[in-house]
Design a protein around this motif. Structure first.
Motif, PDB file in Angstrom:
ATOM      1  N   GLY A 114      55.989  35.733  53.079  1.00 19.00           N
ATOM      2  CA  GLY A 114      55.054  36.015  54.163  1.00 19.00           C
ATOM      3  C   GLY A 114      53.784  36.718  53.739  1.00 19.00           C
ATOM      4  N   ARG A 115      53.601  36.916  52.448  1.00 20.38           N
ATOM      5  CA  ARG A 115      52.413  37.610  51.931  1.00 20.38           C
ATOM      6  C   ARG A 115      51.458  36.605  51.300  1.00 20.38           C
ATOM      7  NH1 ARG A 115      54.698  41.830  48.001  1.00 20.38           N
ATOM      8  NH2 ARG A 115      52.568  42.602  48.002  1.00 20.38           N
ATOM      9  N   PRO A 116      50.153  36.708  51.591  1.00 21.52           N
ATOM     10  CA  PRO A 116      49.206  35.713  51.098  1.00 21.52           C
ATOM     11  C   PRO A 116      48.892  35.859  49.608  1.00 21.52           C
ATOM     12  CG  PRO A 116      48.031  37.441  52.252  1.00 21.52           C
ATOM     13  CD  PRO A 116      49.501  37.731  52.409  1.00 21.52           C
ATOM     14  N   LEU A 117      48.416  34.761  49.049  1.00 20.57           N
ATOM     15  CA  LEU A 117      47.842  34.743  47.705  1.00 20.57           C
ATOM     16  C   LEU A 117      46.350  34.987  47.871  1.00 20.57           C
ATOM     17  CD1 LEU A 117      47.988  34.148  44.627  1.00 20.57           C
ATOM     18  CD2 LEU A 117      47.658  31.731  45.208  1.00 20.57           C
ATOM     19  N   GLY A 118      45.816  35.939  47.137  1.00 15.81           N
ATOM     20  CA  GLY A 118      44.394  36.253  47.211  1.00 15.81           C
ATOM     21  C   GLY A 118      43.647  35.741  45.997  1.00 15.81           C
ATOM     22  N   THR A 119      42.351  35.647  46.134  1.00 14.12           N
ATOM     23  CA  THR A 119      41.482  35.307  45.019  1.00 14.12           C
ATOM     24  C   THR A 119      40.090  35.878  45.273  1.00 14.12           C
ATOM     25  OG1 THR A 119      40.756  33.527  43.523  1.00 14.12           O
ATOM     26  CG2 THR A 119      40.640  33.065  45.883  1.00 14.12           C
ATOM     27  N   ILE A 120      39.321  35.967  44.218  1.00 10.23           N
ATOM     28  CA  ILE A 120      37.903  36.305  44.346  1.00 10.23           C
ATOM     29  C   ILE A 120      37.187  34.966  44.331  1.00 10.23           C
ATOM     30  CG2 ILE A 120      35.948  37.565  43.391  1.00 10.23           C
ATOM     31  CD1 ILE A 120      38.053  39.370  41.944  1.00 10.23           C
ATOM     32  N   LEU A 121      36.781  34.500  45.510  1.00 12.89           N
ATOM     33  CA  LEU A 121      36.134  33.203  45.623  1.00 12.89           C
ATOM     34  C   LEU A 121      34.900  33.156  44.733  1.00 12.89           C
ATOM     35  CD1 LEU A 121      35.957  30.434  47.015  1.00 12.89           C
ATOM     36  CD2 LEU A 121      34.661  31.570  48.851  1.00 12.89           C
ATOM     37  N   TYR A 122      34.154  34.239  44.732  1.00 13.03           N
ATOM     38  CA  TYR A 122      32.972  34.330  43.871  1.00 13.03           C
ATOM     39  C   TYR A 122      32.590  35.799  43.802  1.00 13.03           C
ATOM     40  CZ  TYR A 122      28.864  32.525  41.485  1.00 13.03           C
ATOM     41  OH  TYR A 122      27.935  32.222  40.526  1.00 13.03           O
ATOM     42  N   MET A 123      31.975  36.186  42.709  1.00  9.91           N
ATOM     43  CA  MET A 123      31.414  37.519  42.563  1.00  9.91           C
ATOM     44  C   MET A 123      30.302  37.416  41.542  1.00  9.91           C
ATOM     45  SD  MET A 123      34.044  39.739  40.266  1.00  9.91           S
ATOM     46  CE  MET A 123      33.839  39.689  38.492  1.00  9.91           C
TER      47      MET A 123
END
Length: 185
Positions: A114-123
């Motif tokens: 139930g926990r999402p996968l995160g990412t840095i789409l851009y930085m």
């Protein structure tokens, strides 16, 4: 490493999970939410001077402004962001130094318990501020933001030629994986 396939470039993936080194609570930068309209020219400026092969390819075929707009187009398709997650980092003099675009994946098949996968789409660090280690401040802030989203993992990648970003992920305690090939387009 196998030979690079035509039309591809090398990406170096990283991940961070709870239990990995936590980012410090302080930063040399002050972060605040930023509007999409204010972000567009910053993204375009970073892309126009990027070391990442994908950015270079997209800017050469589309121009920096259109390539920056593609970041926003990706958001609606595959990612979620809460209000306030996208932030600009400013220095002591109030100058915008860089920005972060943390997101979570919409596809629940990428979630765990139930926990999402995160990412840095851009930085990106704006070109005039590069060479001062601000990339690490950006990675730390994005990690803090995604930590508040209860992500089970933060997965990121960058062009294998983008040494400053690779160094920032390493110094932030992200685990580095074997580089892989990705299509330019």
């Amino acid at each position: 490493m196998e030979p690079l396939e035509p039309g591809n470039y090398w990406k170096t993936p990283f991940y961070w999970e709870p239990g990995s080194p936590s980012p410090p609570s302080n930063s040399r930068l002050t972060f605040q939410p930023v509007s999409d309209d204010a972000l567009r020219p910053m993204i375009a400026a970073v892309m126009a001077a990027s070391l990442d092969g994908s950015d270079q390819f997209n800017v050469s075929r589309l121009g920096a402004e259109t390539a920056a707009q593609e970041v926003f187009d990706l958001l609606a398709q595959d990612f979620h962001r809460d209000p306030g997650w996208w932030r600009v980092g400013t220095d002591e003099e109030g100058r915008a130094v860089g920005f972060i675009l943390p997101v979570t994946f919409r596809k629940e098949k990428l979630w765990k318990d139930g926990r999402p996968l995160g990412t840095i789409l851009y930085m990106g660090v704006l070109p005039e501020f590069r060479g001062h280690g601000y990339g690490l401040d950006l990675v730390h802030e994005a990690t803090r933001v995604l930590g508040t989203a209860d992500c089970w993992r933060i997965f990121c990648d960058t062009g294998s030629d983008n040494t400053p970003v690779i160094q920032a992920f390493r110094r932030a305690g992200f685990t580095e994986l074997k580089p892989w090939q990705q299509p330019l387009a």
